[in-house]
Scaffold this motif. Structure first.
Motif, short mmCIF file in Angstrom:
data_model
loop_
_atom_site.label_atom_id
_atom_site.label_comp_id
_atom_site.label_asym_id
_atom_site.label_seq_id
_atom_site.Cartn_x
_atom_site.Cartn_y
_atom_site.Cartn_z
N PRO A 34 5.07 176.65 85.83
CA PRO A 34 4.17 175.79 85.05
C PRO A 34 3.01 175.23 85.86
O PRO A 34 1.92 175.01 85.32
CB PRO A 34 5.10 174.67 84.56
CG PRO A 34 6.45 175.32 84.49
CD PRO A 34 6.49 176.27 85.65
N SER A 35 3.22 175.02 87.17
CA SER A 35 2.15 174.46 87.99
C SER A 35 0.92 175.36 88.03
O SER A 35 -0.19 174.90 88.32
CB SER A 35 2.65 174.21 89.41
OG SER A 35 3.10 175.43 90.00
N GLN A 36 1.11 176.66 87.72
CA GLN A 36 -0.01 177.59 87.75
C GLN A 36 -1.03 177.30 86.64
O GLN A 36 -2.16 177.79 86.69
CB GLN A 36 0.50 179.02 87.62
CG GLN A 36 1.33 179.47 88.81
CD GLN A 36 1.99 180.82 88.58
OE1 GLN A 36 2.00 181.34 87.47
NE2 GLN A 36 2.55 181.39 89.65
N LEU A 37 -0.65 176.51 85.65
CA LEU A 37 -1.59 176.14 84.58
C LEU A 37 -2.76 175.33 85.12
O LEU A 37 -3.83 175.28 84.51
CB LEU A 37 -0.88 175.36 83.48
CG LEU A 37 0.14 176.12 82.64
CD1 LEU A 37 0.76 175.19 81.60
CD2 LEU A 37 -0.51 177.31 81.94
N SER A 38 -2.56 174.67 86.25
CA SER A 38 -3.62 173.83 86.80
C SER A 38 -4.87 174.65 87.15
O SER A 38 -5.98 174.13 87.15
CB SER A 38 -3.13 173.08 88.04
OG SER A 38 -2.75 174.01 89.05
N THR A 39 -4.66 175.94 87.44
CA THR A 39 -5.82 176.78 87.79
C THR A 39 -6.70 177.08 86.57
O THR A 39 -7.83 177.54 86.73
CB THR A 39 -5.35 178.11 88.41
OG1 THR A 39 -4.56 178.82 87.43
CG2 THR A 39 -4.50 177.85 89.65
N LEU A 40 -6.17 176.85 85.38
CA LEU A 40 -6.93 177.13 84.16
C LEU A 40 -7.62 175.90 83.59
O LEU A 40 -8.38 175.99 82.63
CB LEU A 40 -6.00 177.71 83.08
CG LEU A 40 -5.28 179.01 83.43
CD1 LEU A 40 -4.33 179.40 82.31
CD2 LEU A 40 -6.28 180.12 83.70
N LEU A 41 -7.36 174.74 84.19
CA LEU A 41 -7.93 173.50 83.66
C LEU A 41 -9.40 173.37 84.04
O LEU A 41 -9.81 173.81 85.12
CB LEU A 41 -7.15 172.29 84.19
CG LEU A 41 -5.69 172.18 83.75
CD1 LEU A 41 -5.04 170.96 84.41
CD2 LEU A 41 -5.59 172.07 82.24
N PRO A 42 -10.20 172.76 83.16
CA PRO A 42 -11.61 172.53 83.50
C PRO A 42 -11.73 171.49 84.61
O PRO A 42 -10.85 170.65 84.80
CB PRO A 42 -12.21 172.03 82.19
CG PRO A 42 -11.06 171.43 81.46
CD PRO A 42 -9.86 172.26 81.81
N VAL A 43 -12.81 171.54 85.33
CA VAL A 43 -13.05 170.60 86.43
C VAL A 43 -13.76 169.37 85.90
O VAL A 43 -14.65 169.48 85.05
CB VAL A 43 -13.89 171.27 87.54
CG1 VAL A 43 -14.18 170.28 88.67
CG2 VAL A 43 -13.17 172.50 88.07
N GLY A 44 -13.36 168.21 86.36
CA GLY A 44 -14.14 167.01 86.03
C GLY A 44 -13.41 166.05 85.10
O GLY A 44 -12.36 165.50 85.46
N ASP A 45 -13.94 165.85 83.92
CA ASP A 45 -13.52 164.81 82.98
C ASP A 45 -12.02 164.87 82.72
O ASP A 45 -11.48 165.91 82.30
CB ASP A 45 -14.29 165.01 81.67
CG ASP A 45 -14.15 163.79 80.76
OD1 ASP A 45 -13.16 163.06 80.90
OD2 ASP A 45 -15.05 163.60 79.92
#
Length: 750
Positions: A34-45
């Motif tokens: 599940p931690s691999q989902l962090s690579t798909l998150l947008p940067v910033g807000d």
């Protein structure tokens, strides 16, 4: 030129990055950790990151379940503790886990979830109802990619047109039928095919059929290929054009419908399709200002919704991305995936609450927020028309009409903020928006478009349009600015002022004043020119009193009775109640009926007066009787022609448009228009006869009366000119109204 507000920019941006995140995960498949989902998150807000993470978790949970395993919420809480923690898990994510467990054959326990998430204890109580009411993501996962040139069943894959999280769309050739189709490939089987297959409408994408394959397990939905892209592409162009500070308002205004055509042509080029060379529709679009193009798009989509609603199908996801454009730019409504049908085969199914928050009606948002207690029967036809109103406003202004604050933490919070925004005043239209700058002929179209959209965006469903046909009729006014000034006159105008006055008073004044003038003229002529002795003059006085006290009250009573239909129709328009067709007919027939009554009274008095005077005085000759009768005929003509033209003008320019302003529908319009024009010719002839009768009477009168008769004839000639002018105006007005109401003629592509 004003820039797009931050809330609109954020809203538009979320439409792009969230879809990109989900599609990236769908193509990749479920993550190993599940931690691999962090690579798909947008940067910033952090707000954007939270929204994206919640939706990514839902999709990943569904894809894991598709391979027979279960991955719960707790396993995702370490992805980004600052974004998602046990204390702020949203309700929709909890409900998603419950549904997935149900689909995997497990039996979720309500008490378990009440202990894990005590904040939602009250809402998780009726668990079965919660599960039935919620909208679950498909657990089927994305379909496999199909290579170009590969054949699937009866279809040869030619080009990939697009993809979503759970389906791919290809341009394909159906080999057996030798036709191009849009082939939607998915693993699951939704209700879209059943919904769309019922339609054969020019503004709804035609679904041909569906096929279910077993090896591989795929669902194929093949439909009409619409090559011009979607309205979302046009909205992006409109937004960029309006907010481009390098463009002057005049430059923006001059673009008009060419923006839509440019977007269509780009999509045609990418799909290797030919741009139509000789198209009346494309020529009209290229020459039309932007507000009229927006109204034209709205007409087509309102008609499509009316067709769907007439078959008890609700779309529930009307947005630009779900509107396809043909090579000529004609919009077609598509994607009924979350539609709800009341047809017999779907009775008992729970209605979907799906859709796009930014375009949802207030009642739809309330159902999203409170799924447990949502009254889904409230999400009816007006909700689709509301979404269409948001779509058209965004197309017109390059931004949605709501000031939405980007402070949400979950979809539930986003829905709550969207609902709050619905209660706030709409963002005023930008005066520098496309099509407005300095275009005097377009002011009526702008005014009609804004009023129409504001009504479609009313908070209460009952304050919106009754159906799509009514909304389409109202939008047609924007295509015909001259007709729009009839049905929707600007406030500082005579017709606008008259429309607010009492129809009783105006009708009685128009009907009775000519009778009073005719009566005074008749008495004056008879007293000084016909009655030669004091005895006859005295007899005329008391006979006139008796007749006038009889005829004028009778005429007033009959006028009031005849005016009742007009009053009922006008009251119905002002108080937004149903207007009967018979009352509309009575209103338009008022002048004719009053003329017939008035003419009959004057004709009967012309016969009665000579008989009375011959009986009372032997000095009253046959010549005197003829003069008395002729003067009554002249005054009767005045009392017929001028009240008719007065009431016909009021009905045509004030009250009939007022009564039709809301619905813009009259099944009997063509018959009414023909009747009004033909009657106008009749009464113009009557008005022309009046001076002729006056001339005949002058030739037979003593020389002492010549000056009086000359004045009467001159007045009659002037009356003929006025009557001809009014008749010409009325004829032109009915012709202009026919542009939007006639069922026989259509002068525009809509």
């Amino acid at each position: 030129m004003n820039n797009l507000p931050n809330s609109d920019a954020a809203d538009a941006r979320s439409d792009d990055w969230l879809g990109d995140c989900l599609e990236a995960l769908a193509l990749r498949g479920p993550v190993d950790q599940p931690s691999q989902l962090s690579t798909l998150l947008p940067v910033g807000d952090i707000v954007d990151r939270r929204i994206a993470l919640v939706e990514l978790i839902k999709l990943d949970m569904a894809m894991v379940a598709d391979i027979g395993r279960f991955r719960g919420i707790d396993e995702y809480l370490d992805v980004d503790a600052a974004v998602l923690s046990p204390a702020n898990v949203p309700l929709d994510l909890v409900m998603e886990e419950i549904q997935i467990r149900k689909d995997l054959g497990q039996t979720p326990d309500a008490s378990e979830y009440q202990q894990r998430y005590p904040a939602f204890a009250a809402m998780l109580g009726p668990l079965e109802q919660s599960i039935a009411a919620m909208t679950s993501s498909s657990i089927a996962g994305p379909p496999p990619e199909i290579d170009l040139g590969e054949s699937v069943d009866d279809f040869l894959i030619l080009q990939k047109l697009g993809q979503g999280a759970f389906a791919h769309v290809y341009l394909a050739q159906q080999v057996s039928m030798r036709r191009l189709v849009a082939l939607k490939v998915s693993r699951g089987k939704g209700g879209e095919s059943e919904s769309l297959a019922q339609f054969d409408h020019p503004n709804i994408v035609r679904v041909y059929d569906q096929r279910q394959l077993t090896d591989p397990a795929l669902h194929l939905l093949y439909m009409q290929f619409v090559p011009g892209g979607t309205l979302a592409d046009v909205v992006k162009s409109a937004r960029a054009t309006i907010t481009d500070t390098r463009r002057t308002p005049q430059t923006v205004a001059s673009m008009g419908g060419t923006m839509l055509l440019q977007s269509v042509d780009e999509q045609l080029l990418s799909a290797a399709q030919i741009v139509p060379e000789d198209s009346a529709t494309r020529r009209w679009l290229a020459e039309s200002p932007w507000p009229q193009v927006v109204a034209w798009v709205g007409i087509h989509l309102a008609r499509a919704l009316h067709e769907a609603h007439s078959q008890q199908i609700l779309h529930r996801d009307v947005k630009p991305a779900n509107v396809l454009l043909t090579a000529e730019g004609v919009p077609k409504l598509a994607d009924f995936n979350v539609s709800f049908s009341e047809s017999a085969e779907q009775v008992g199914k729970a209605a979907s609450l799906g859709g796009s928050l930014a375009y949802m009606s207030p009642e739809h948002l309330r159902a999203i927020i409170d799924r447990n207690h949502a009254d889904q029967d409230q999400i009816r036809e007006p909700a689709d028309l509301y979404s269409l109103g948001v779509l058209l406003w965004e197309l017109w202004q390059g931004r949605r009409p709501f000031d939405v604050k980007p402070t949400t933490l979950s979809w539930n919070d986003a829905a709550t903020e969207q609902l709050s925004a619905r209660d706030r005043p709409l963002i005023p239209p930008n005066s520098d928006s496309i099509g407005d700058a300095g275009m005097r002929d377009n002011q009526a179209a702008q005014r009609v478009l804004e009023k129409t959209l504001r009504r479609a965006l009313a908070i209460a469903p009952e304050d919106r349009f009754v159906d799509g046909a009514e909304m389409a009729g109202r939008l047609r006014l924007a295509l015909h600015p001259q007709a729009a000034t009839l049905f929707d006159p600007p406030d500082p105008s005579l017709r606008s002022w008259l429309s607010k006055q009492s129809p009783w008073i105006m009708a009685c004044l128009v009907l009775l004043i000519p009778h009073g003038i005719a009566g005074g003229l008749n008495y004056h002529y008879n007293f000084y020119e016909v009655m030669q002795t004091p005895h006859l003059k005295e007899t005329l006085r008391w006979v006139s009193w008796i007749v006038n006290l009889t005829y004028f009250p009778l005429a007033a009573v009959l006028a009031i009775l005849q005016t009742r239909s007009m009053v009922r129709a006008v009251d119905g328009a002002r108080y937004d109640t149903r207007i009967e067709s018979s009352d509309l007919s009575g209103m338009l027939d008022l002048g004719h009926n009053a003329a017939m009554i008035g003419g009959s009274l004057w004709f009967s008095s012309g016969l009665l007066f000579p008989l009375v005077f011959q009986a009372l005085s032997p000095d009253f000759t046959m010549i005197d009787s003829l003069h008395l009768f002729m003067s009554s005929l002249i005054c009767g003509g005045i009392a017929m022609a001028y009240p008719y033209f007065g009431t016909a003008w009021l009905a045509t320019f004030v009250f009939y448009p007022l009564c039709l302003r809301r619905t813009m529908q009259d099944a009997d319009f063509d018959a009414r228009a023909s009747r009004m024009i033909n009657r106008g010719e009749l009464y113009r002839l009557i008005a022309a006869i009046i001076p002729l009768l006056g001339g005949a009477l002058m030739l037979s009168s003593p020389s002492t009366s010549r000056s009086f008769m000359f004045a009467a004839i001159a007045a009659g000639v002037f009356g003929v000119l006025v009557a001809s002018f009014i008749h010409h105006q009325i004829t032109e007005a009915w012709s202009r109204m026919g542009q939007v109401l006639s069922t026989k003629l259509t002068t525009t592509p809509a």
